[in-house]
Design a protein around this motif. Structure first.
Motif, PDB file in Angstrom:
ATOM      1  N   ASN A 296      -5.588  16.307  -6.246  1.00 42.74           N
ATOM      2  CA  ASN A 296      -5.483  16.249  -4.860  1.00 42.74           C
ATOM      3  C   ASN A 296      -5.768  14.655  -4.341  1.00 42.74           C
ATOM      4  N   LYS A 297      -6.374  13.846  -4.855  1.00 34.53           N
ATOM      5  CA  LYS A 297      -6.310  12.488  -4.731  1.00 34.53           C
ATOM      6  C   LYS A 297      -5.163  11.819  -4.945  1.00 34.53           C
ATOM      7  N   THR A 298      -4.710  11.886  -6.211  1.00 35.28           N
ATOM      8  CA  THR A 298      -3.606  11.362  -6.843  1.00 35.28           C
ATOM      9  C   THR A 298      -2.255  11.467  -5.994  1.00 35.28           C
ATOM     10  N   VAL A 299      -2.164  12.921  -5.542  1.00 39.62           N
ATOM     11  CA  VAL A 299      -0.921  12.983  -4.777  1.00 39.62           C
ATOM     12  C   VAL A 299      -0.963  12.607  -3.276  1.00 39.62           C
ATOM     13  N   ASN A 300      -2.178  12.679  -2.840  1.00 39.77           N
ATOM     14  CA  ASN A 300      -2.441  12.111  -1.501  1.00 39.77           C
ATOM     15  C   ASN A 300      -1.933  10.682  -1.374  1.00 39.77           C
ATOM     16  N   GLU A 301      -2.592   9.900  -2.202  1.00 41.59           N
ATOM     17  CA  GLU A 301      -2.209   8.442  -2.684  1.00 41.59           C
ATOM     18  C   GLU A 301      -0.832   8.165  -2.474  1.00 41.59           C
ATOM     19  N   GLN A 302      -0.133   8.953  -3.627  1.00 40.07           N
ATOM     20  CA  GLN A 302       1.359   8.494  -4.078  1.00 40.07           C
ATOM     21  C   GLN A 302       2.128   8.871  -2.745  1.00 40.07           C
ATOM     22  N   ALA A 303       1.831  10.015  -2.189  1.00 46.68           N
ATOM     23  CA  ALA A 303       2.767  10.331  -0.846  1.00 46.68           C
ATOM     24  C   ALA A 303       2.596   9.529   0.463  1.00 46.68           C
ATOM     25  N   TYR A 304       1.262   9.114   0.408  1.00 45.07           N
ATOM     26  CA  TYR A 304       0.895   8.271   1.221  1.00 45.07           C
ATOM     27  C   TYR A 304       1.897   6.730   1.243  1.00 45.07           C
ATOM     28  N   MET A 305       1.493   6.157  -0.024  1.00 50.63           N
ATOM     29  CA  MET A 305       2.049   4.984  -0.366  1.00 50.63           C
ATOM     30  C   MET A 305       3.667   5.239  -0.337  1.00 50.63           C
ATOM     31  N   LEU A 306       4.120   6.186  -0.857  1.00 44.84           N
ATOM     32  CA  LEU A 306       5.773   6.268  -1.004  1.00 44.84           C
ATOM     33  C   LEU A 306       6.238   6.350   0.974  1.00 44.84           C
ATOM     34  N   LEU A 307       5.722   7.046   1.648  1.00 48.13           N
ATOM     35  CA  LEU A 307       6.006   7.363   3.092  1.00 48.13           C
ATOM     36  C   LEU A 307       5.869   6.129   3.665  1.00 48.13           C
ATOM     37  N   LEU A 308       4.648   5.277   3.319  1.00 46.91           N
ATOM     38  CA  LEU A 308       4.615   3.921   3.841  1.00 46.91           C
ATOM     39  C   LEU A 308       5.550   2.890   3.887  1.00 46.91           C
ATOM     40  N   LEU A 309       5.965   2.895   2.621  1.00 48.95           N
ATOM     41  CA  LEU A 309       6.973   2.044   1.854  1.00 48.95           C
ATOM     42  C   LEU A 309       8.508   2.208   2.298  1.00 48.95           C
ATOM     43  N   ILE A 310       8.890   3.424   2.361  1.00 45.62           N
ATOM     44  CA  ILE A 310      10.071   3.868   2.762  1.00 45.62           C
ATOM     45  C   ILE A 310      10.457   3.871   4.195  1.00 45.62           C
ATOM     46  N   THR A 311       9.389   4.176   4.863  1.00 46.64           N
ATOM     47  CA  THR A 311       9.798   4.214   6.413  1.00 46.64           C
ATOM     48  C   THR A 311      10.540   3.032   7.009  1.00 46.64           C
ATOM     49  N   PRO A 312      10.115   1.848   6.874  1.00 46.15           N
ATOM     50  CA  PRO A 312      10.601   0.596   7.435  1.00 46.15           C
ATOM     51  C   PRO A 312      12.092   0.520   6.933  1.00 46.15           C
TER      52      PRO A 312
END
Length: 486
Positions: A296-312
């Motif tokens: 749960n923790k690993t997927v949340n962190e990965q999805a969070y960081m991926l979305l944060l970086l890809i959005t701009p």
């Protein structure tokens, strides 16, 4: 958040590493394509494309998902068991590689007729059969490096394999023209095998002897779930092929060219993030696959960081897309603007659904993974066909966007029901901030006042970049690192 900073650092580090790798491989690929266009022409590129499509299909069929299952088994096994498992994987890929090569060799007359409508290319398929063996062996080596989390060596394998194949490719095309096409494929595969083999030797894994029963049991462990992965891979190829045929029959060859150009642009633009997902995230997730809390923790962190970086990057792409298309292609490709507008938005939802989708692979639920892929691919086919019927190329982009939104909801339902996965408050907040940015950008395209439109667009870009920088600084002190570096 400082407690989680190490995880975020690892994600950013892997994304940066494979981002650089992806950039180099894309550049080399462009140079190869340019050389091929000049030296073997359009017909040569067509022959190359058909040979590679056939090769990829046979490899997907005979590989039996080992490129995924081997990574999972090695990453999730005990440290002292990994060298022995790596040796077993090497033996299994040798066997499957020989089988794949024999399939192409034996059926080369049939494949020549199916692919080119005559038997004059039998010798091409005979030569290409050697590449199947080299590719399979290289796949095994790369899976071992991934499973052992030897990311720097893995990055070097990808880069050197790509770069070292450039000169031989140009030379073979120059001297042998179309007759050299199968030898280019074999040479590229051989270089990948020898480079990956060199870095496997650098690991200095302990030598192990194993008996037939151990080989048999490991083969079952890898190949049984791998069959479903192979079927899923073949199905994805089939849907992609059907879509291209449908567009060709409905809109003509030019429409197919625009369709391929549009998605090639989108995939190249965000490839860095999805490359890091498979190369780093999957083995990390496999390592903790038996711990529900850590998954749960690993997927949340990965999805969070991926979305944060890809959005701009998506926001900037939306603002500059006409100029990007003109720069990389020409004004003749401007009809893809509508398609890539919605297509690039779909990658944000894809980044989240893919992060969750890897749970199924890490858990080894390949049958469930196949079922989800079957449902998803049929939904994709339906939505893209309907979208194209109503809105042409723009409809294809809308179809992809709707598909990835629905796919995210579907995968979320699957992993919540099966593994009790849930997104935390931190991710949910980020998701809605990013979604708000996307909605503003899309709504701006329907604003008639250009002055106001561009002012708001610039403000959204600045907000997106500042927001991402603020979050990165919050997680691992980016400003402090920059100050120390200066």
């Amino acid at each position: 958040m400082k407690i989680e900073s190490n995880s975020y650092k690892q994600i950013l580090k892997a994304t940066s590493l494979f981002g650089g790798v992806q950039s180099i491989t894309i550049l080399v690929s462009i140079l190869k394509t340019k050389a091929a266009a000049l030296l073997i022409g359009v017909s040569g590129l067509g022959i190359f494309g058909v040979l590679m499509s056939t090769l990829n299909f046979i490899q997907a069929l005979t590989r039996c998902g080992i490129d995924v299952t081997a990574v999972k088994e090695i990453a999730s096994s005990e440290k002292d068991e990994q060298p022995k498992l790596a040796k077993l994987v090497g033996t299994i890929v040798l066997i499957t590689g020989v089988i794949g090569a024999l399939v192409i060799l034996v059926f080369s007359p049939v494949l020549s007729v199916l692919a080119f409508s005559d038997a004059s290319y039998i010798s091409f398929f005979v030569i290409v059969s050697i590449a199947v063996l080299f590719n399979q062996l290289a796949t095994g080596n790369i899976a071992i490096l991934q499973g052992l989390r030897s990311l720097k060596r893995l990055a070097k394998v990808i880069v050197f394999s790509s770069v070292l194949s450039l000169i031989p490719t140009i030379a073979i095309y120059y001297f042998f023209e179309e007759k050299g096409i199968p030898w280019v494929i074999v040479t590229t595969a051989a270089i990948s095998f020898f480079v990956s083999g060199y870095y496997i030797k650098q690991l200095k894994l302990r030598r192990f002897k194993f008996n037939f029963n151990e080989l048999k049991e490991t083969s079952k462990t890898l190949l049984k779930p791998g069959i479903y992965l192979s079927l899923a891979s073949i199905m994805t190829m089939a849907i992609s092929y059907i879509l291209q045929i449908y567009v060709a029959n409905t809109g003509g060859v030019d429409e197919v060219g625009l369709y391929n150009a549009g998605f090639a642009l989108i995939h190249s633009y965000v490839a860095v993030f999805f490359s890091a997902l498979s190369k780093d995230f999957f083995p990390r997730l496999s390592e903790v696959s038996q711990d529900g809390h850590m998954v749960n923790k690993t997927v949340n962190e990965q999805a969070y960081m991926l979305l944060l970086l890809i959005t701009p990057l998506i926001i900037i792409f939306l603002a500059l897309k006409p100029y990007i298309v003109t720069l990389l292609y020409s004004k003749d490709f401007l009809p893809i603007i509508g398609m890539i507008t919605f297509g690039i938005l779909s990658t944000a939802f894809k980044s989240v659904s893919w992060s969750m989708g890897f749970i199924l692979l890490a858990k080894g639920d390949s049958k469930l993974y196949f079922i989800t892929e079957l449902v998803s691919q049929l939904a994709l086919l339906t939505l893209v066909v309907v979208g194209y019927q109503f809105y042409g190329l723009t409809g294809i982009g809308i179809g992809f966007l709707v598909y990835h939104i629905l796919d995210l909801m579907f995968i979320k339902w699957i992993v919540t029901k099966t593994y009790r996965f849930k997104f935390n408050l931190t991710f949910n907040r980020l998701f809605f901030v990013c979604l708000f940015q996307f909605i503003i950008m899309v709504s701006l395209f329907y604003m008639e006042n250009n002055f106001v439109k561009y002012i708001i667009m610039i403000l959204v870009i600045l907000f997106s970049m500042c927001f991402t920088f603020y979050k990165l600084n919050k997680h691992f002190g980016l400003l402090d690192r920059l100050k120390r570096g200066s």
